[in-house]
Design an enzyme around this catalytic site. Structure first.
Site, PDB file in Angstrom:
ATOM      1  N   ASN B 383       0.923  -0.937  -0.141  1.00  0.00           N
ATOM      2  CA  ASN B 383       0.018   0.048   0.072  1.00  0.00           C
ATOM      3  C   ASN B 383       0.802   1.248  -0.083  1.00  0.00           C
ATOM      4  O   ASN B 383       0.673   1.902  -1.049  1.00  0.00           O
ATOM      5  CB  ASN B 383      -0.944  -0.049   1.268  1.00  0.00           C
ATOM      6  CG  ASN B 383      -1.965   1.081   1.088  1.00  0.00           C
ATOM      7  OD1 ASN B 383      -1.749   2.029   0.289  1.00  0.00           O
ATOM      8  ND2 ASN B 383      -2.890   1.066   2.006  1.00  0.00           N
ATOM      9  N   ASP B 384       1.354   1.415   1.051  1.00  0.00           N
ATOM     10  CA  ASP B 384       2.370   2.818   1.197  1.00  0.00           C
ATOM     11  C   ASP B 384       3.406   2.833   0.201  1.00  0.00           C
ATOM     12  O   ASP B 384       3.534   4.139  -0.560  1.00  0.00           O
ATOM     13  CB  ASP B 384       3.031   2.648   2.634  1.00  0.00           C
ATOM     14  CG  ASP B 384       2.132   2.651   3.656  1.00  0.00           C
ATOM     15  OD1 ASP B 384       1.013   3.323   3.433  1.00  0.00           O
ATOM     16  OD2 ASP B 384       2.536   2.289   4.799  1.00  0.00           O
ATOM     17  N   VAL B 385       3.819   1.790  -0.216  1.00  0.00           N
ATOM     18  CA  VAL B 385       5.115   1.649  -1.410  1.00  0.00           C
ATOM     19  C   VAL B 385       4.625   2.249  -2.745  1.00  0.00           C
ATOM     20  O   VAL B 385       5.655   2.358  -3.811  1.00  0.00           O
ATOM     21  CB  VAL B 385       5.831   0.642  -1.383  1.00  0.00           C
ATOM     22  CG1 VAL B 385       6.547   0.437  -0.157  1.00  0.00           C
ATOM     23  CG2 VAL B 385       4.979  -0.647  -1.807  1.00  0.00           C
TER      24      VAL B 385
END
Lengths: 105, 457
Positions: B383-385
């Site tokens: 998600n964050d990446v």
């Protein structure tokens, strides 16, 4: 050992430490961190010395706690690093196994 | 009586120190890494044997017993831990090492009358305690025993400053008086400082903090070596301190962060901006069959694996799916973000375990320009990446982190458990874009369904 010699050794060790990891790829950051983590478990040597010179029960108890913690750091550190690196070897082994299969054909 | 003369002792310690240097050097390349680690372990064995043979020790049965206890506890845990939980185990081992160094210094205080010696004692006490408590908090965060988000409260910088001031005072007191009670107080202050240091660090930055605390422990060990007059501890500790510092900077650079920014970013406030906004915007969710069609008739698919994949133990299924697609003539690559998983290089380890060929693992710099030629980017448990907020939203906790340019692919498919935000606790706008499709469910189950559907095409 006198203070100046220790200082010399410390400074040289700093440069060696900088040098040995300066070009490592991000793939190996985790195993490298884990390996370095295992190495500082060598505080076990210090803990053993302190425990071996303890004469009061309380001092001995604290020193033995340090021995247990340091051993956990040292042994666990090397074992978990080996686990991680096993994966890298596993891949190479299957590659060479595939190659052998091809050769056999 | 001792068996080894001082000269032999010094030579064998030198051999152990050389082993440690070779170990770190070996860990630089995948080919030599495993031997390197074994060389390091061999060095440690030499050192421990030497200390038994060179110093007059009492209580030997007790000491051997304590070593046995430590080994019996740590080795099986290290053997059996799931690869996904490895980062927190490293944190834990690092913490206990720091704790051991602090205890050694505490006990050695009684034997150090020299002022400089006591300075080294104070340093070890404080840094060892910081490392112990800091590592405990990182463990709790990674194990999700507590929130993974930055924890800040008003006045935190003031409290931190007061604690450090008190620690300096107590440290000076220990140096001048040699008081054990003050030393214990100093250690407690170190524990509080360690907690305060790590609490405001959130999400994806936690691994970098582990590396930093690792360097801290190294320095504490080096200082304890000065106290004990033991050269090996000085060399080994300094090596770890120095290499750990470089490694910390390299990790931070891989994420586009500065170490100071990570430690003090949350102090400035506002870094959690956007984290509370949970929107009710509609998303497009779809079935495994639809995803299979999308993938099966694509020419080029890039799979972006993340922590969710690892946690669901889905790496083997992902490897099978890649294989099945390759058989259909689809060009498949894995895009590995430097911090995919929980630590730099973690995902490489997990996929290597699943026998994904090394050539299919592409690093971020290599693959980012290729997303625009990809028909489908399949994001599995990441998600964050892939969150564009890292580029567009100044003030977001991950702002400035390099991301995988998934949004440039023609279609984006997210396999996700839920709409829950990622480790950094922020929403991903990409999920609401028109080219994005979501398939909800456990990463492994979803992959298995998609794999089955692809095979049935």
């Amino acid at each position: 050992m006198d203070g100046i010699s220790l200082l010399t050794i410390t400074v040289l060790a700093v440069f060696v430490g900088f040098e040995v990891v300066s070009k490592v790829s991000s793939t190996l950051h985790t195993p490298l961190m884990s390996g370095a983590n295992a190495i500082h478990g060598i505080i076990l040597v210090g803990a053993i010395i302190v425990a071996g010179q303890a004469h009061e029960p309380l001092v001995l108890a604290v020193a033995l706690l340090a021995v247990v913690l340091a051993t956990a750091n040292l042994v666990g550190g090397f074992v978990v690093t080996d686990r991680m690196l096993e994966m890298f070897r596993g891949r190479k082994r299957t590659e060479s196994a595939d190659k052998q299969k091809e050769d056999a054909r | 009586m001792t068996l080894l003369s001082p000269v032999w002792t010094a030579l064998l310690y030198l051999a152990a120190a050389v082993c440690f240097i070779l170990a770190l050097k070996g860990l630089n390349s995948p080919r030599t890494a495993r031997q390197g680690n074994l060389v390091g372990a061999f060095g440690a064995v030499i050192a421990v044997v030497v200390v038994f043979l060179s110093v007059r020790l009492d209580n030997i049965p007790w000491i051997v017993g304590a070593i046995a206890v430590g080994s019996v506890v740590a080795a099986p845990v290290a053997r059996r831990v799931k690869m996904t939980q490895m980062p927190q185990l490293v944190a834990l081992f690092n913490g206990v090492g720091g704790g051991a160094a602090a205890l050694v210094a505490l006990l050695e205080l009684a034997h150090s009358s020299d002022g400089w010696m006591r300075v080294a004692v104070v340093f070890t006490l404080l840094v060892g305690a910081v490392s112990f408590a800091g590592s405990a908090i990182t463990f709790a965060k990674l194990q999700e025993l507590m929130t993974t988000r930055p924890v800040v409260f008003p006045g935190l910088p003031v409290v931190m400053a007061l604690v450090l001031l008190a620690a300096v005072g107590a440290g000076a007191g220990v140096v001048f008086s040699g008081s054990q009670a003050l030393a214990v107080g100093l250690m407690l202050l170190g524990l509080v400082a360690g907690v305060l240091l790590v609490l405001p660090v959130g999400g994806a930055d936690v691994p970098i903090v582990i590396s930093l605390l690792n360097a801290f422990t190294g320095l504490a060990v080096a200082a304890s070596g000065l106290v004990l007059g033991n050269v090996l501890l000085v060399v080994a500790g300094t090596l770890v301190g120095a290499s750990g510092t470089i490694l910390t900077r390299a990790m931070a650079a891989a994420m586009g962060r500065s170490v100071a920014g990570i430690l003090f970013g949350a102090f400035k406030g506002g870094s959690t901006a956007g984290s509370t906004a949970v929107s009710e915007r509609p998303v497009r969710s779809s079935s495994a069959e639809d995803v299979a069609v999308l993938l099966g008739y694509a020419q080029r698919v890039i799979i972006v694996p993340g922590y969710g994949l690892a946690v669901a133990q889905g790496q083997h299924t992902a490897a099978e799916l890649a294989e099945a697609l390759e058989e259909r003539g689809v060009d498949v690559d894995f895009a590995i973000h430097p911090v995919a998983g929980r630590m730099p290089g973690h995902m490489n380890v997990l996929l290597a375990e699943a026998n994904v060929p090394y050539e299919s693992l592409k690093e971020m710099g290599e693959i980012n320009s290729e997303f625009k030629t990809a028909d489908v980017a399949l994001v599995v448990g990441a998600n964050d990446v892939v969150n564009p907020a890292a580029k567009t939203t100044a003030g977001s906790p991950i702002y400035g982190m390099p991301i995988l340019e998934v949004s440039q692919a023609r279609q984006v498919v997210f396999l996700k458990r839920s709409m829950r935000p990622g480790f950094a606790g922020i929403e991903n706008d990409l999920m609401y874009e028109p080219q994005t499709t979501l398939l909800f469910g456990d990463a492994k189950e979803s992959l298995t369904k998609v794999l089955g559907a692809v095979k049935g095409l």
